[in-house]
Every structure is written in structure tokens, then in C-alpha cells.
Scaffold this motif. Structure first.
Motif, PDB file in Angstrom:
ATOM      1  N   ARG A 405     -84.219   0.796  48.919  1.00  0.00           N
ATOM      2  CA  ARG A 405     -84.852  -0.431  49.403  1.00  0.00           C
ATOM      3  C   ARG A 405     -84.836  -1.550  48.374  1.00  0.00           C
ATOM      4  N   LEU A 406     -84.582  -1.204  47.114  1.00  0.00           N
ATOM      5  CA  LEU A 406     -84.520  -2.253  46.091  1.00  0.00           C
ATOM      6  C   LEU A 406     -83.246  -3.083  46.210  1.00  0.00           C
ATOM      7  N   ASP A 407     -82.298  -2.625  47.018  1.00  0.00           N
ATOM      8  CA  ASP A 407     -81.085  -3.414  47.232  1.00  0.00           C
ATOM      9  C   ASP A 407     -81.429  -4.610  48.109  1.00  0.00           C
ATOM     10  N   PRO A 408     -81.338  -5.827  47.563  1.00  0.00           N
ATOM     11  CA  PRO A 408     -81.745  -7.003  48.342  1.00  0.00           C
ATOM     12  C   PRO A 408     -80.819  -7.287  49.524  1.00  0.00           C
ATOM     13  N   ALA A 409     -79.649  -6.646  49.552  1.00  0.00           N
ATOM     14  CA  ALA A 409     -78.740  -6.851  50.681  1.00  0.00           C
ATOM     15  C   ALA A 409     -79.043  -5.884  51.823  1.00  0.00           C
ATOM     16  N   SER A 410     -80.018  -4.995  51.624  1.00  0.00           N
ATOM     17  CA  SER A 410     -80.397  -4.092  52.716  1.00  0.00           C
ATOM     18  C   SER A 410     -81.366  -4.817  53.645  1.00  0.00           C
ATOM     19  N   HIS A 411     -81.493  -4.308  54.854  1.00  0.00           N
ATOM     20  CA  HIS A 411     -82.372  -4.967  55.824  1.00  0.00           C
ATOM     21  C   HIS A 411     -83.131  -3.913  56.630  1.00  0.00           C
ATOM     22  N   SER A 412     -84.025  -4.378  57.481  1.00  0.00           N
ATOM     23  CA  SER A 412     -84.666  -3.478  58.439  1.00  0.00           C
ATOM     24  C   SER A 412     -84.665  -4.181  59.789  1.00  0.00           C
ATOM     25  N   PHE A 413     -85.084  -3.496  60.819  1.00  0.00           N
ATOM     26  CA  PHE A 413     -85.095  -4.112  62.144  1.00  0.00           C
ATOM     27  C   PHE A 413     -86.271  -5.068  62.310  1.00  0.00           C
ATOM     28  N   THR A 414     -87.262  -4.956  61.414  1.00  0.00           N
ATOM     29  CA  THR A 414     -88.444  -5.802  61.582  1.00  0.00           C
ATOM     30  C   THR A 414     -88.616  -6.833  60.476  1.00  0.00           C
ATOM     31  N   GLN A 415     -87.905  -6.659  59.339  1.00  0.00           N
ATOM     32  CA  GLN A 415     -88.035  -7.609  58.237  1.00  0.00           C
ATOM     33  C   GLN A 415     -86.705  -8.322  58.064  1.00  0.00           C
ATOM     34  N   SER A 416     -86.734  -9.427  57.335  1.00  0.00           N
ATOM     35  CA  SER A 416     -85.488 -10.146  57.133  1.00  0.00           C
ATOM     36  C   SER A 416     -84.665  -9.516  56.018  1.00  0.00           C
ATOM     37  N   SER A 417     -85.308  -8.787  55.109  1.00  0.00           N
ATOM     38  CA  SER A 417     -84.526  -8.219  54.008  1.00  0.00           C
ATOM     39  C   SER A 417     -85.161  -6.944  53.475  1.00  0.00           C
ATOM     40  N   GLN A 418     -84.376  -6.220  52.656  1.00  0.00           N
ATOM     41  CA  GLN A 418     -84.841  -5.071  51.881  1.00  0.00           C
ATOM     42  C   GLN A 418     -85.574  -4.014  52.689  1.00  0.00           C
ATOM     43  N   GLY A 419     -84.986  -3.628  53.788  1.00  0.00           N
ATOM     44  CA  GLY A 419     -85.617  -2.565  54.569  1.00  0.00           C
ATOM     45  C   GLY A 419     -84.946  -1.237  54.405  1.00  0.00           C
ATOM     46  N   GLY A 420     -83.938  -1.168  53.535  1.00  0.00           N
ATOM     47  CA  GLY A 420     -83.302   0.120  53.294  1.00  0.00           C
ATOM     48  C   GLY A 420     -82.134   0.434  54.218  1.00  0.00           C
ATOM     49  N   LEU A 421     -81.813  -0.485  55.166  1.00  0.00           N
ATOM     50  CA  LEU A 421     -80.659  -0.230  56.034  1.00  0.00           C
ATOM     51  C   LEU A 421     -79.473  -1.060  55.545  1.00  0.00           C
ATOM     52  N   LYS A 422     -78.307  -0.434  55.462  1.00  0.00           N
ATOM     53  CA  LYS A 422     -77.114  -1.145  55.009  1.00  0.00           C
ATOM     54  C   LYS A 422     -75.896  -0.307  55.378  1.00  0.00           C
ATOM     55  N   SER A 423     -74.796  -0.976  55.641  1.00  0.00           N
ATOM     56  CA  SER A 423     -73.568  -0.233  55.920  1.00  0.00           C
ATOM     57  C   SER A 423     -73.132   0.523  54.678  1.00  0.00           C
ATOM     58  N   LYS A 424     -72.585   1.701  54.885  1.00  0.00           N
ATOM     59  CA  LYS A 424     -71.955   2.423  53.789  1.00  0.00           C
ATOM     60  C   LYS A 424     -70.444   2.217  53.908  1.00  0.00           C
ATOM     61  N   LEU A 425     -69.786   2.110  52.767  1.00  0.00           N
ATOM     62  CA  LEU A 425     -68.364   1.786  52.729  1.00  0.00           C
ATOM     63  C   LEU A 425     -67.580   2.884  52.014  1.00  0.00           C
ATOM     64  N   GLY A 426     -66.547   3.364  52.689  1.00  0.00           N
ATOM     65  CA  GLY A 426     -65.629   4.316  52.048  1.00  0.00           C
ATOM     66  C   GLY A 426     -64.301   3.627  51.826  1.00  0.00           C
ATOM     67  N   ILE A 427     -63.707   3.801  50.656  1.00  0.00           N
ATOM     68  CA  ILE A 427     -62.383   3.243  50.366  1.00  0.00           C
ATOM     69  C   ILE A 427     -61.493   4.375  49.872  1.00  0.00           C
TER      70      ILE A 427
END
Ligand code: MN
Length: 457
Positions: A405-427
Motif C-alpha cells: 500500500r505504500l506504493d503511491p501508484a496503487s489504488h483501491s475501489f473506494t480511494q483515489s490512491s494507495q489502496g494496494g491494488l495495481k497491475s502486475k507486469l511480467g516481462i
């Protein structure tokens, strides 16, 4: 001689004198000490730093114990490449602690009215931090049910001369044990051990089962039992060769806000309602060295990775035995992992990426490379990403995974930022196995790898 902080500093100065610097000029523990640390980092300098004179205090301050992979490897008496394999074996190589009657940590004992955190050169780091914080201590508590000890590293804000905060993340063992004590209506006794061999900090990152005593992991890393002495005011023990011990209790049902605080993400975290630790005694060596950790940057990330990397490596190897090594780069602030594999068949890179992304919530991006790519060198990994994959085919996303949740680019469905949701990327930056691919240009590999530059330069 027990392997303690002083032993390590001596060994370091013998083995890598360039990795130890003294600051003789007086520094202010409020912002100036951390400003020196920040400037060094900006200049890509990562030696252990010994501040001899700290304004308003007699104790010197040591910092940057884990600031580079070289230092971590030195602390473990091994090479950078062998750190993760050795940590994977850490749990089986545990050595039980040994009780002794007395130790230097209690050369000075302060109890009752003598207890004053203001006597310690506790550092205020970032401009908007809510106060001074003790950062690299090991908080030792005991499981109220089983009696098994637990050691972990948490940030402790100074609230008052005898009151610290304790930022125990909800999934941490210490938070779990405090909840257990609170269910019984009891405080949880603890002792914060500050300043020991860097193996103590590495052991504090061990994330195994609740039944594992991290001080036994520390003993395994040191190759000798950690000697312990009984505390003065709580029913616990503290490593005898620690520089400073802060005894007290986590108060049942009490929470107090602390933060903002500059975090390993290079952003502020908090404020949050955290547990509090009522200090009952401070003991220390007569010539104690205070230990600080500068959170915003390399040292904190390096240290976290000593916990994350071995777990990820084990997890990935359980499904992709061709995984040869993992490395989490500093700029990735504990969210990016490189995985080197011996690609035996096509598709293996994708599978390795899936395993890496699943290995820990914090891991957001996994980059998979072939065995000829040096994963300790960001430029080589970037080169593989640039030349061995096509984003449309070789990048994939997992939408809305859970991350830190400390990742400022994460979000939640109820807050504008830092909700712990974020896409994961595989390369998948590995070459195809079944299709032709250009050869890497280099002199004969065995020849250049064996070159000893000191014989030429
Ligand atoms: Mn634990």
C-alpha cells in the motif's frame, strides 16, 4: 571475540578499507546526518559511515551497514552471488542461543526516572517526518502461547522520554503476537536490541514460520550461538554484545498516530495509528555506538531484499527448477525482481514470471532473462529487455493484484490512491529456444571472464 558490531567494523576495515568512512566534523542528528547520507547516495557512494561527533550527544552514530550488496555479502562472509543461496538454507542452519550471566550491553543500566530516550542520538531524517525515529533495532518479543521468541525490525518514533511508537505491519509476527496478548487483556513485553553484527538485521528480515526464533537464524548466519543475557525489567533476554537495549512493553489496546515518515519507496508513509512501547529500561555499553538506518533508499531496500529474495527464489524454483538466480534492483524499491533462468524450452520465461509475481505481494514486476545476462548489472537486464523481447508478445499484465500500500501508484475501489491494488507486469526477455536468434558479440567468453585486470592495468 563474539561476532558483534565492533567485530564487523574491524573485519570490514581489513577486508575492504574503502567501504568504511569516518566523519569527524560534528553533525546535527536533526536532518544534517541524514542529509549527508542522502548526498552520498546521490553520488552513488555506499560505504559504512561512522559519525564520530553528534551535536548534543557523546555517543557516535554508525549508519549504512547494509547499504550495498557488497556489504551484505561481507557481513555474511560470502560473495554477492552466494547471498541468496545461503539465506535459503538459513532456516535449516539455525544455531540455538546461549545464555550467559552478564554482557557488555548492561555495562550501563538506566531504570525508573533515569530512563530518557533523549540521552540517545536518535535521528530525524526527512523534512516532513513526524519526529525522530529508531529504525534498525530488532524488537524481541515472546509468543504468549508457545514462549517462542520473535525478532523483527520496525520503525519506532519517539513520542516522549519514555514512550516509543511501534509500527508493526498487520501481517508481521510481532503484530500477531501483540493481538494474542491483547486478547488476554495483557501488554506484550519486548526489548529493542540496537547495534550488533549486521547479521542481526539480516536475520530480522527472515520471514518463515512463527515457530522460528530469528536469533537462532542470526546464530546460523554467524556460525556461532548468539550469547544472551537476562533483561533488567522484562522477562526476556537480549544479545549480550548489543550496543544498546531498550526494554519495555507494547501496551494492550493503545494506539497512537505516527508518521508521516520517509519510507523505502522514497515517499512518505502514514500517518498511521500504531502500537506504543512504554520504555522501562535503557541499558548500553559504557562506550556505546548508536546505530541508525537511513530509510529513503538503498540501505532499507537492500535489507528488505535479504528477506524477499530467498523466499522468491525458493518459490520460483519449486515450479521452475531452471531458475538460477534472482536479484531485486535498488531502483525497483523492493517491487521489481530479475530472474535468471536456463531456458530449456519455449514458454518457460512466462512461467517463471508468473511464479515470481505470485511469490510475494510486494513483487509487482518480474523480468526474466537468460543465463548469459548478469542480473546484478541493471544495464545488462535493460539490454535484454531492449533486444530480446517484443512487448506485445512478451509483456503481460495481471490487473489489480495486491501490492504494498505504500506504493503511491496503487489504488483501491473506494480511494483515489494507495489502496494496494495495481497491475502486475511480467516481462519475458529471454531468447526463443526453437527459433534462430543472433549470437551475442564478445571475445571468447571463457577468455574474457578469466582475465585478471590487475595483470593488465
Ligand atoms: Mn518471526
Amino acid at each position: 571475540m563474539a561476532k558483534d558490531l565492533r567485530y564487523f567494523l574491524e573485519q570490514l576495515q581489513k577486508a575492504m578499507p574503502e567501504e568504511f568512512v569516518r566523519v569527524r566534523r560534528e553533525v546535527d542528528p536533526r536532518y544534517e546526518l541524514s542529509a549527508v547520507m542522502h548526498k552520498m547516495q546521490a553520488e552513488r557512494l555506499h560505504p559504512v559511515v561512522f559519525f564520530e561527533r553528534v551535536k548534543g550527544h557523546t555517543m557516535p552514530v554508525v549508519a549504512n551497514l547494509w547499504a550495498s550488496r557488497k556489504l551484505v555479502a561481507c557481513a555474511m562472509e560470502t560473495t554477492v552471488e552466494q547471498v541468496v543461496p545461503r539465506l535459503v538454507g538459513g532456516e535449516t542452519g539455525r544455531i540455538p542461543t546461549r545464555m550467559v550471566g552478564s554482557g557488555p550491553v548492561q555495562e550501563v543500566v538506566l531504570t525508573g526516572d533515569q530512563v530518557d530516550l533523549g540521552r540517545l542520538p536518535i535521528v530525524t531524517h526527512c523534512e516532513e517526518d513526524s519526529g525522530a525515529y529508531i529504525c534498525p533495532g530488532m524488537l524481541i518479543v515472546r509468543d504468549p502461547d508457545t514462549g517462542v521468541r520473535n525478532g523483527g525490525m520496525y520503525r519506532h518514533m519517539v513520542h516522549a522520554p519514555r514512550l516509543l511508537g511501534a509500527s508493526l505491519g498487520p501481517p508481521s509476527h510481532a503484530a500477531h503476537l501483540l493481538r494474542k496478548a491483547e486478547a488476554r487483556g495483557e501488554d506484550l513485553e519486548g526489548v529493542i536490541a540496537l547495534g550488533h553484527h549486521p547479521a542481526m538485521g539480516i536475520a530480522s528480515q527472515h520471514s518463515g514460520s512463527l515457530e522460528v526464533d530469528e536469533l537462532e537464524v542470526m546464530g546460523g548466519l554467524l556460525g556461532e550461538p548468539v550469547e544472551m543475557v537476562p533483561c533488567q525489567t522484562v522477562a526476556l533476554e537480549v544479545p549480550a554484545f548489543t550496543e544498546i537495549a531498550i526494554e519495555g512493553r507494547l501496551k494492550a489496546g493503545v494506539r497512537r498516530e505516527d508518521g508521516p515518515f520517509g519510507e523505502f519507496t522514497w515517499y512518505y508513509g502514514g500517518p498511521r495509528a500504531n502500537a506504543v512501547f512504554e520504555v522501562t529500561a535503557i541499558t548500553h555499553r559504557h562506550d556505546a555506538i548508536f546505530h541508525d538506518l537511513y530509510n529513503v533508499g538503498h540501505e532499507h531496500v537492500n535489507l528488505m531484499c535479504t528477506g524477499l529474495e530467498p523466499n522468491a527464489f525458493q518459490f520460483i524454483r519449486a515450479v521452475v527448477p531452471q531458475a538460477r538466480a534472482v536479484h531485486m534492483p535498488l531502483g525497483g524499491v523492493a517491487t521489481v525482481i530479475y530472474v535468471q533462468i536456463r531456458k530449456e524450452y519455449d514458454g518457460l520465461g512466462k512461467n517463471a514470471a508468473l511464479a515470481a509475481l505470485a511469490s510475494h505481494a510486494f513483487i509487482e514486476t518480474a523480468i526474466i532473462v537468460d543465463e548469459d545476462v548478469n542480473i546484478y548489472n541493471d544495464e545488462e537486464v535493460m539490454w535484454a529487455v531492449a533486444t530480446r523481447c517484443d512487448p506485445e508478445r512478451d509483456y503481460f499484465f495481471v490487473p489489480e493484484g495486491h501490492v504494498c500500500r505504500l506504493d503511491p501508484a496503487s489504488h483501491s475501489f473506494t480511494q483515489s490512491s494507495q489502496g494496494g491494488l495495481k497491475s502486475k507486469l511480467g516481462i519475458d526477455a529471454t531468447k526463443p529456444v526453437e527459433a534462430p536468434f543472433p549470437k551475442r558479440a564478445e571475445p571468447p567468453r571463457a577468455l574474457w571472464q578469466a582475465i585478471r585486470l590487475e595483470e593488465y592495468l
